[in-house]
Design a protein around this motif. Structure first.
Motif, PDB file in Angstrom:
ATOM      1  N   PHE A  69      -5.353   1.227   7.901  1.00 36.21           N
ATOM      2  CA  PHE A  69      -4.712   2.317   7.161  1.00 36.21           C
ATOM      3  C   PHE A  69      -5.462   3.608   7.468  1.00 36.21           C
ATOM      4  O   PHE A  69      -6.547   3.596   8.046  1.00 36.21           O
ATOM      5  N   GLU A  75      -7.434   7.615  -1.175  1.00 36.60           N
ATOM      6  CA  GLU A  75      -6.627   7.538  -2.397  1.00 36.60           C
ATOM      7  C   GLU A  75      -6.664   6.161  -3.062  1.00 36.60           C
ATOM      8  O   GLU A  75      -6.670   6.076  -4.295  1.00 36.60           O
ATOM      9  N   LEU A  76      -6.711   5.073  -2.266  1.00 35.51           N
ATOM     10  CA  LEU A  76      -6.525   3.739  -2.834  1.00 35.51           C
ATOM     11  C   LEU A  76      -7.768   2.847  -2.805  1.00 35.51           C
ATOM     12  O   LEU A  76      -7.917   1.986  -3.675  1.00 35.51           O
ATOM     13  N   PRO A 135       1.700   1.255  -4.650  1.00 33.39           N
ATOM     14  CA  PRO A 135       0.262   1.529  -4.752  1.00 33.39           C
ATOM     15  C   PRO A 135      -0.323   1.165  -6.119  1.00 33.39           C
ATOM     16  O   PRO A 135      -1.494   0.782  -6.210  1.00 33.39           O
ATOM     17  N   LYS A 142      -6.639   9.018   4.734  1.00 32.36           N
ATOM     18  CA  LYS A 142      -6.009   9.502   3.506  1.00 32.36           C
ATOM     19  C   LYS A 142      -5.733   8.346   2.549  1.00 32.36           C
ATOM     20  O   LYS A 142      -6.002   8.428   1.343  1.00 32.36           O
ATOM     21  N   MET A 143      -5.210   7.251   3.082  1.00 32.02           N
ATOM     22  CA  MET A 143      -4.927   6.097   2.237  1.00 32.02           C
ATOM     23  C   MET A 143      -6.227   5.471   1.732  1.00 32.02           C
ATOM     24  O   MET A 143      -6.302   5.015   0.589  1.00 32.02           O
ATOM     25  N   LEU A 149       0.834  -1.209   0.000  1.00 32.61           N
ATOM     26  CA  LEU A 149       0.000   0.000   0.000  1.00 32.61           C
ATOM     27  C   LEU A 149       0.870   1.262   0.000  1.00 32.61           C
ATOM     28  O   LEU A 149       0.512   2.278  -0.612  1.00 32.61           O
ATOM     29  N   ILE A 150       2.005   1.169   0.660  1.00 31.17           N
ATOM     30  CA  ILE A 150       2.907   2.318   0.744  1.00 31.17           C
ATOM     31  C   ILE A 150       3.906   2.328  -0.412  1.00 31.17           C
ATOM     32  O   ILE A 150       4.117   3.358  -1.060  1.00 31.17           O
TER      33      ILE A 150
END
Length: 352
Positions: free
Chosen positions: A215, A222-223, A170, A218-219, A166-167
């Motif tokens: 998570f 975005e994802l 992505p 923000k994550m 994830l980091i």
């Protein structure tokens, strides 16, 4: 009213004769109830609770099955997702995940090629045999999408691998999410066009555990959000609501989750930190809530009856609520306790 009518009214935030009652007893729970006097029959018929049916499709890479080791206590075997698991033979155990085939871009590309869209990924014979009865008997029918964070970390890549990806990768993660959802969309479109239409789109995506999420918001934004919104949009494009199942404490994600247009949320896991009454106050005019009744208390008669009497009158206001545990019914719950729970829910949860 039948189950279809009750649940439809809950989504419309209208009162019914009573709140719907649905749940998922463990296999060991069913066996216990039968030892304690329940005949060999559908537990929903025995307790006169509501009926739901699920339609799923197979989007796995169909990696070959292999039995690696078997003892009196467990089997070590591989899954269609390419995961090596130790499956214990004890009643109602959970598997131990030992190894993963898909761990990087190269192994994902191989798996992706195996995720074909052949027609045998749809359970046509099962639907032909059961769908007419479901409709005739007033079942609420759910289509089950399978995509997102939960399926990826639980069944394909492993939690540690995915959290790192994830980091650091992505694009890999979003390609996986996109592929899962794309396969679902195409196969369910075939089902819909063939006349096997359902009443809601439902998917599992556990994003939290006790006290926090896997998570950040923000994550998520975005994802994960784009795929949740896409699933909601698919459902709305077919004129049906969308419901998310997410275990754990996802309170901090709810403002973003609500922007997807989601219609329903479960299981509102109390022991993890979910505040069902607070969610009802904040979002209850536009979000159907299911669950929020602490499964830890279901074997404690006085405590679970008090929980029902305290929470249900608030949660059922103006519709928008389905009774169930905040996950499933464990085998600590006796037949008599379940009988008491259902009787009390019907008493408290009846609209006057």
């Amino acid at each position: 009213m039948n189950s279809w009518e009750r649940i439809k009214r809950m989504y419309e935030h209208r009162e019914a004769d009573r709140i719907p009652i649905i749940d998922s007893p463990w296999g060991g729970t069913i066996r216990r109830w039968m030892r304690e006097g329940m005949p060999p029959m559908d537990w929903t018929d025995y307790f006169d609770t509501d009926k739901i049916a699920d339609i799923s499709v197979d989007i796995t890479p169909r990696f070959p099955y292999k039995l690696i080791e078997e003892t009196d206590r467990y089997r070590i075997e591989t899954s269609p997702w390419g995961v090596t698991m130790k499956n214990f033979k004890e009643e109602d155990s959970t598997p131990e995940f030992l190894d993963f085939t898909v761990i990087d871009e190269e192994s994902w590309e191989n798996a992706k090629k195996r995720m074909t869209l052949s027609d045998d990924r749809i359970p046509w014979d099962y639907l032909k045999a059961n769908y007419p009865r479901w409709r005739a008997e007033g079942y609420w029918i759910r289509g089950i999408f399978w995509f997102g964070f939960d399926v990826t970390h639980s069944w394909m890549m492993g939690t540690e691998n995915l959290l790192i990806a994830l980091i650091e990768q992505p694009d890999l993660v979003t390609d996986m999410f996109d592929t899962y959802l794309n396969r679902n969309e195409i196969l369910f479109e075939r089902l819909w066009d063939a006349g096997y239409q359902f009443d809601e789109m439902f998917w599992y995506d556990d994003m939290g555990y006790k006290g926090t999420t896997f998570f950040s918001p923000k994550m998520y934004r975005e994802l994960v959000f784009p795929f949740h919104k896409r699933a909601v949009d698919w459902a709305h494009g077919h004129g049906i609501p969308a419901q998310l199942h997410s275990c754990g404490d996802i309170m901090t994600l709810l403002p973003e989750v609500m922007k997807t247009g989601l219609d329903g949320l479960n299981p509102l896991e109390v022991k993890a930190g979910m505040d069902a009454l607070g969610i009802k106050k904040e979002y209850g005019d536009r979000l159907l809530l299911r669950g929020g009744i602490n499964a830890v208390l279901w074997d404690k008669t006085d405590e679970i009856i008090e929980e029902i009497r305290t929470k249900i009158p608030v949660l059922m206001e103006n519709g928008g609520f389905i009774f169930s545990s905040d996950h499933s019914i464990p085998n600590s719950v006796s037949l008599e306790n379940m009988r008491r729970i259902v009787e009390e829910v019907k008493r408290v949860g009846t609209y006057r």
